[in-house]
Design a protein around this motif. Structure first.
Motif, PDB file in Angstrom:
ATOM      1  N   VAL A 222      35.796  51.282  55.877  1.00 31.78           N
ATOM      2  CA  VAL A 222      35.096  50.364  54.975  1.00 31.78           C
ATOM      3  C   VAL A 222      35.990  50.127  53.769  1.00 31.78           C
ATOM      4  O   VAL A 222      36.328  51.055  53.040  1.00 31.78           O
ATOM      5  CB  VAL A 222      33.742  50.945  54.519  1.00 31.78           C
ATOM      6  CG1 VAL A 222      33.046  49.971  53.576  1.00 31.78           C
ATOM      7  CG2 VAL A 222      32.855  51.243  55.721  1.00 31.78           C
ATOM      8  N   MET A 223      36.382  48.877  53.546  1.00 30.72           N
ATOM      9  CA  MET A 223      37.251  48.554  52.418  1.00 30.72           C
ATOM     10  C   MET A 223      36.521  48.728  51.096  1.00 30.72           C
ATOM     11  O   MET A 223      35.287  48.810  51.042  1.00 30.72           O
ATOM     12  CB  MET A 223      37.736  47.106  52.541  1.00 30.72           C
ATOM     13  CG  MET A 223      36.636  46.076  52.339  1.00 30.72           C
ATOM     14  SD  MET A 223      37.201  44.376  52.514  1.00 30.72           S
ATOM     15  CE  MET A 223      37.493  44.302  54.273  1.00 30.72           C
ATOM     16  N   LYS A 224      37.302  48.770  50.024  1.00 25.62           N
ATOM     17  CA  LYS A 224      36.730  48.871  48.683  1.00 25.62           C
ATOM     18  C   LYS A 224      35.910  47.625  48.373  1.00 25.62           C
ATOM     19  O   LYS A 224      36.326  46.504  48.647  1.00 25.62           O
ATOM     20  CB  LYS A 224      37.849  49.044  47.658  1.00 25.62           C
ATOM     21  CG  LYS A 224      37.365  49.261  46.238  1.00 25.62           C
ATOM     22  CD  LYS A 224      38.535  49.465  45.293  1.00 25.62           C
ATOM     23  CE  LYS A 224      38.041  49.679  43.864  1.00 25.62           C
ATOM     24  NZ  LYS A 224      39.176  49.873  42.917  1.00 25.62           N
ATOM     25  N   GLU A 225      34.710  47.839  47.804  1.00 23.74           N
ATOM     26  CA  GLU A 225      33.791  46.765  47.414  1.00 23.74           C
ATOM     27  C   GLU A 225      33.551  45.796  48.574  1.00 23.74           C
ATOM     28  O   GLU A 225      33.681  44.572  48.446  1.00 23.74           O
ATOM     29  CB  GLU A 225      34.306  46.032  46.168  1.00 23.74           C
ATOM     30  CG  GLU A 225      34.359  46.933  44.946  1.00 23.74           C
ATOM     31  CD  GLU A 225      34.638  46.183  43.657  1.00 23.74           C
ATOM     32  OE1 GLU A 225      34.770  44.954  43.700  1.00 23.74           O
ATOM     33  OE2 GLU A 225      34.725  46.843  42.608  1.00 23.74           O
ATOM     34  N   ALA A 226      33.195  46.369  49.708  1.00 24.98           N
ATOM     35  CA  ALA A 226      32.908  45.566  50.900  1.00 24.98           C
ATOM     36  C   ALA A 226      31.592  44.814  50.738  1.00 24.98           C
ATOM     37  O   ALA A 226      30.658  45.278  50.067  1.00 24.98           O
ATOM     38  CB  ALA A 226      32.844  46.471  52.126  1.00 24.98           C
ATOM     39  N   LEU A 254      30.837  49.140  47.937  1.00 29.74           N
ATOM     40  CA  LEU A 254      29.875  48.046  48.043  1.00 29.74           C
ATOM     41  C   LEU A 254      30.144  47.057  46.924  1.00 29.74           C
ATOM     42  O   LEU A 254      30.244  47.436  45.751  1.00 29.74           O
ATOM     43  CB  LEU A 254      28.437  48.572  47.944  1.00 29.74           C
ATOM     44  CG  LEU A 254      27.328  47.515  48.037  1.00 29.74           C
ATOM     45  CD1 LEU A 254      27.371  46.804  49.389  1.00 29.74           C
ATOM     46  CD2 LEU A 254      25.959  48.153  47.812  1.00 29.74           C
ATOM     47  N   SER A 255      30.286  45.779  47.278  1.00 26.36           N
ATOM     48  CA  SER A 255      30.619  44.749  46.300  1.00 26.36           C
ATOM     49  C   SER A 255      29.460  44.516  45.330  1.00 26.36           C
ATOM     50  O   SER A 255      28.312  44.903  45.588  1.00 26.36           O
ATOM     51  CB  SER A 255      30.953  43.440  47.014  1.00 26.36           C
ATOM     52  OG  SER A 255      29.792  42.932  47.663  1.00 26.36           O
ATOM     53  N   PHE A 256      29.772  43.868  44.214  1.00 27.11           N
ATOM     54  CA  PHE A 256      28.737  43.499  43.247  1.00 27.11           C
ATOM     55  C   PHE A 256      28.279  42.059  43.425  1.00 27.11           C
ATOM     56  O   PHE A 256      27.190  41.698  43.003  1.00 27.11           O
ATOM     57  CB  PHE A 256      29.259  43.730  41.828  1.00 27.11           C
ATOM     58  CG  PHE A 256      29.464  45.177  41.500  1.00 27.11           C
ATOM     59  CD1 PHE A 256      28.381  45.993  41.219  1.00 27.11           C
ATOM     60  CD2 PHE A 256      30.730  45.740  41.510  1.00 27.11           C
ATOM     61  CE1 PHE A 256      28.556  47.332  40.940  1.00 27.11           C
ATOM     62  CE2 PHE A 256      30.911  47.081  41.229  1.00 27.11           C
ATOM     63  CZ  PHE A 256      29.821  47.884  40.940  1.00 27.11           C
ATOM     64  N   HIS A 534      27.153  38.700  26.199  1.00 22.38           N
ATOM     65  CA  HIS A 534      27.209  37.674  27.234  1.00 22.38           C
ATOM     66  C   HIS A 534      26.646  38.247  28.529  1.00 22.38           C
ATOM     67  O   HIS A 534      26.541  39.464  28.712  1.00 22.38           O
ATOM     68  CB  HIS A 534      28.649  37.191  27.457  1.00 22.38           C
ATOM     69  CG  HIS A 534      29.619  38.297  27.758  1.00 22.38           C
ATOM     70  ND1 HIS A 534      29.759  38.859  29.007  1.00 22.38           N
ATOM     71  CD2 HIS A 534      30.498  38.959  26.953  1.00 22.38           C
ATOM     72  CE1 HIS A 534      30.671  39.809  28.977  1.00 22.38           C
ATOM     73  NE2 HIS A 534      31.133  39.900  27.736  1.00 22.38           N
ATOM     74  N   GLU A 535      26.266  37.367  29.427  1.00 21.38           N
ATOM     75  CA  GLU A 535      25.741  37.800  30.714  1.00 21.38           C
ATOM     76  C   GLU A 535      26.870  38.336  31.579  1.00 21.38           C
ATOM     77  O   GLU A 535      28.031  37.955  31.429  1.00 21.38           O
ATOM     78  CB  GLU A 535      25.053  36.617  31.404  1.00 21.38           C
ATOM     79  CG  GLU A 535      24.174  37.017  32.577  1.00 21.38           C
ATOM     80  CD  GLU A 535      23.238  35.901  33.015  1.00 21.38           C
ATOM     81  OE1 GLU A 535      22.719  35.986  34.149  1.00 21.38           O
ATOM     82  OE2 GLU A 535      23.029  34.951  32.227  1.00 21.38           O
ATOM     83  N   ARG A 536      26.525  39.233  32.496  1.00 20.36           N
ATOM     84  CA  ARG A 536      27.531  39.874  33.351  1.00 20.36           C
ATOM     85  C   ARG A 536      28.364  38.835  34.090  1.00 20.36           C
ATOM     86  O   ARG A 536      27.823  37.964  34.778  1.00 20.36           O
ATOM     87  CB  ARG A 536      26.835  40.781  34.369  1.00 20.36           C
ATOM     88  CG  ARG A 536      27.787  41.488  35.340  1.00 20.36           C
ATOM     89  CD  ARG A 536      27.028  42.310  36.367  1.00 20.36           C
ATOM     90  NE  ARG A 536      26.321  41.488  37.317  1.00 20.36           N
ATOM     91  CZ  ARG A 536      26.788  41.088  38.498  1.00 20.36           C
ATOM     92  NH1 ARG A 536      28.005  41.444  38.880  1.00 20.36           N
ATOM     93  NH2 ARG A 536      26.059  40.345  39.307  1.00 20.36           N
ATOM     94  N   PRO A 537      29.700  38.906  33.969  1.00 21.49           N
ATOM     95  CA  PRO A 537      30.558  37.993  34.733  1.00 21.49           C
ATOM     96  C   PRO A 537      30.451  38.279  36.232  1.00 21.49           C
ATOM     97  O   PRO A 537      30.138  39.394  36.650  1.00 21.49           O
ATOM     98  CB  PRO A 537      31.967  38.312  34.223  1.00 21.49           C
ATOM     99  CG  PRO A 537      31.762  39.022  32.920  1.00 21.49           C
ATOM    100  CD  PRO A 537      30.478  39.750  33.049  1.00 21.49           C
ATOM    101  N   VAL A 538      30.709  37.278  37.032  1.00 16.14           N
ATOM    102  CA  VAL A 538      30.646  37.418  38.486  1.00 16.14           C
ATOM    103  C   VAL A 538      31.598  38.512  38.953  1.00 16.14           C
ATOM    104  O   VAL A 538      32.729  38.619  38.477  1.00 16.14           O
ATOM    105  CB  VAL A 538      30.998  36.078  39.163  1.00 16.14           C
ATOM    106  CG1 VAL A 538      31.069  36.244  40.685  1.00 16.14           C
ATOM    107  CG2 VAL A 538      29.972  35.019  38.799  1.00 16.14           C
ATOM    108  N   ALA A 539      31.102  39.340  39.855  1.00 18.21           N
ATOM    109  CA  ALA A 539      31.857  40.422  40.499  1.00 18.21           C
ATOM    110  C   ALA A 539      32.122  41.618  39.594  1.00 18.21           C
ATOM    111  O   ALA A 539      32.766  42.578  40.009  1.00 18.21           O
ATOM    112  CB  ALA A 539      33.178  39.915  41.078  1.00 18.21           C
ATOM    113  N   ARG A 540      31.616  41.604  38.363  1.00 24.21           N
ATOM    114  CA  ARG A 540      31.793  42.765  37.487  1.00 24.21           C
ATOM    115  C   ARG A 540      30.696  43.789  37.754  1.00 24.21           C
ATOM    116  O   ARG A 540      29.588  43.466  38.185  1.00 24.21           O
ATOM    117  CB  ARG A 540      31.772  42.348  36.014  1.00 24.21           C
ATOM    118  CG  ARG A 540      32.906  41.424  35.623  1.00 24.21           C
ATOM    119  CD  ARG A 540      34.269  42.060  35.797  1.00 24.21           C
ATOM    120  NE  ARG A 540      34.490  43.166  34.910  1.00 24.21           N
ATOM    121  CZ  ARG A 540      34.959  43.058  33.679  1.00 24.21           C
ATOM    122  NH1 ARG A 540      35.241  41.852  33.180  1.00 24.21           N
ATOM    123  NH2 ARG A 540      35.154  44.124  32.943  1.00 24.21           N
ATOM    124  N   SER A 541      30.978  45.026  37.441  1.00 25.16           N
ATOM    125  CA  SER A 541      30.082  46.135  37.744  1.00 25.16           C
ATOM    126  C   SER A 541      28.761  46.043  36.975  1.00 25.16           C
ATOM    127  O   SER A 541      28.755  45.853  35.758  1.00 25.16           O
ATOM    128  CB  SER A 541      30.777  47.454  37.392  1.00 25.16           C
ATOM    129  OG  SER A 541      29.864  48.530  37.378  1.00 25.16           O
TER     130      SER A 541
END
Length: 557
Positions: A222-226, A254-256, A534-541
């Motif tokens: 399983v790759m990182k942040e799949a 697991l991806s965000f 600010h709101e959480r940026p895309v793909a950030r934790s």
């Protein structure tokens, strides 16, 4: 003085000839002019001497930081009921298995440190900046709500999932929350992790050789942040076939984004509501917070979550001290961090040899790489913000943004490279310095002595509950999780100072010529920009940036 009066009444040409003739009036005027001329230079000389004395004294004070023969021992303030105990901040005087004894460490930026000392002395009678202990006003628009759910609980009928989480307590926290989310996705039952041992499977599954039947899943599978789709496509068939899976070394797998709303909210709910420290950590953590904050009428929502019923007990017991604010600082300046960075910290040849010896033992692959590959220079790494902030760099940042000399400061982290010598600058500028080792007695610390993850948990509690928190390494998972907790529960009252290390490095590189006012202005602007809401940026934790509709609710106040 008739001669002088008469001379004053004469035309200018006659006065000049009279003075040249050497009359009594001439002697009187010359005498007065000599006295006035002497008084003016003498006043300037006195003022110049005072200014010179001030700078000489500042230089002398900080030059003492370089001289171990005259340097006082570094002491942290202790709780009044606590016996003397060893402190981890003063034990890194030699490198484990590779050190050269109690070698004094050079302190960088002594000129700016002298200017900071003067600035702090002057600022003690002035009010602090209004935003020092607050987040921007729009931070109050975000409120915790990930404990609310509208979906039904999963039955977990497709099989059982076990995990082995690598790393310390912070990595384990992330791994558990991801495992909970994947178990929901795959409709599986998660076996409660015990970290060192776990065998709560049904009897008919306990004797299986999981590796032999293909149920052992590691990092290569399983790759990182799949993405969730990978688990459904690749992992679910194995689970349905064997009824059991074991994820080994499971962490950021697991991806965000993209991820369904209910799964993201579940992950937030796990991190910010469901996961709790064991009772002995909660109880001791409550002691730390009590001794740091003094007596307060009720626990904050964050303390209520982290400390459970021990927070209520702590506040009710309280002590006689009035409520007080404190700043927590997470220093990432352990020898492994310093040596791995390949940076230079002003210690000359001795420092370079000491760190290289440590690298040869603990990072042999890095040592071999240097033999075959041209790596970036230490100067380049520093200019790019790739070096850990030394204690003297961190304290300059704190002084520049307005924390007063009398501020109560809690130091979190493991053993500081250089020990007392390296910590001298920060302890001189901020003498009200404490750590878990100085606030807790030896008997209170004893149950945690041999468990670094549990000691880190105590630091986590103290940093999360602080009135202000300063990180020195934005890439640290510890600091990231603390920031997320404060953002989630803070309600705008728990600011986090997160420097842009590259921009801060560019300011510090001009330390030889920059005056304090310019340094202060530039650092304040730098930190102010990082505190924007600010709101959480895309793909950030979401563990670091929970301000998103998956985790929190936004009000339009």
């Amino acid at each position: 003085m008739p001669d002088a009066a008469a001379a004053a009444a004469l035309p200018l040409s006659q006065v000049s000839s009279s003075l040249a003739a050497g009359s009594p009036a001439t002697h009187a005027l010359r005498s007065r002019r000599r006295r006035r001329g002497w008084r003016r230079p003498r006043g300037l000389l006195v003022w110049g001497a005072l200014v010179a004395f001030f700078f000489v004294m500042n230089w002398w004070m900080f030059s003492r930081l370089q001289d171990p023969a005259v340097r006082p021992h570094f002491r942290l303030r202790r709780h009044r009921h606590q016996p003397v105990a060893n402190t981890s901040l003063s034990t890194r005087e030699e490198v484990s298995s590779a050190g050269k004894g109690n070698r004094p460490h050079q302190v960088m930026l002594t000129r700016l440190l002298a200017l900071a000392a003067h600035a702090l002395a002057e600022a003690e009678t002035r009010p602090e900046p209004k935003d020092l202990w607050k987040e921007p006003i729009n931070a109050t628009m975000w409120q915790p709500c990930s404990n609310n759910r509208t979906w039904e609980a999963s039955e977990g009928t497709n099989g059982y999932i076990m995990i082995s989480a690598n790393g310390g307590i912070n990595q384990q926290r992330v791994a558990i929350c991801n495992a909970v989310t994947i178990s929901r996705l795959l409709n599986a039952t998660l076996v409660i992790p015990k970290f060192l041992y776990s065998n709560e499977l049904p009897v008919d599954l306990q004797s299986l050789d999981l590796e032999a039947i293909g149920s052992l899943v590691n990092d290569t599978d399983v790759m990182k942040e799949a993405k969730p789709s990978l688990y459904v496509k690749k992992i679910l068939p194995i689970l349905l076939k064997n009824r059991v899976l074991h994820f080994v070394g499971f962490g950021n797998r697991l991806s965000f984004d993209p991820i369904p709303f209910e799964l993201q909210r579940l992950r937030c709910r796990c991190n910010f509501h469901a996961l709790r420290f064991v009772h002995k950590i909660q109880e001791t953590g409550a002691l730390l917070v009590e001794r740091l904050h003094g007596h307060r009428p009720y626990p904050s929502p964050l303390e209520d979550n982290l400390l459970s019923h021990f927070a209520k007990t702590s506040v009710l017991k309280g002590n006689n001290n009035a409520a007080s604010k404190y700043l927590a600082v997470h220093l990432r300046f352990e020898i492994d961090m310093v040596s791995y960075s390949m940076c230079y910290f002003g210690g000359g040849k001795d420092e370079e040899e000491e760190l290289e010896m440590y690298r040869q033992i603990h990072f042999p692959a890095l040592t071999e790489l240097r033999k075959t590959t041209k790596l970036p220079s230490a100067a380049f790494l520093r200019s790019e913000g790739k070096c850990p902030l030394a204690p003297e760099e961190a304290v300059l940042m704190l002084a520049a943004i307005g924390f007063k000399r009398s501020t109560n400061v809690y130091i979190a982290g493991a053993e500081i490279y250089g020990g007392r010598h390296r910590m001298a600058a920060i302890s001189r500028l901020y003498p009200a310095l404490v750590s878990k080792e100085t606030l807790l007695s030896p008997s209170e610390l004893e149950p945690f002595r041999n468990f670094s993850s549990q000691l880190a948990a105590l630091d986590f509690i103290a940093c999360a509950a602080a009135d202000a928190f300063a990180m020195t390494d934005p890439g640290s998972q510890f600091s990231s999780l603390v920031q997320g907790y404060r953002m989630y529960y803070g309600g705008g009252d728990l600011p986090t100072i997160r420097p842009n290390k590259r921009r801060l490095a560019s300011i510090l590189l001009k330390n030889a010529t920059m005056e304090w006012n310019e340094f202060e202005t530039r650092v304040k602007k730098l930190i102010q920009q990082t505190k924007q809401v600010h709101e959480r940026p895309v793909a950030r934790s979401i563990f670091r940036h929970p301000r998103c509709l998956d985790c929190m609710c936004r009000t339009e106040n």
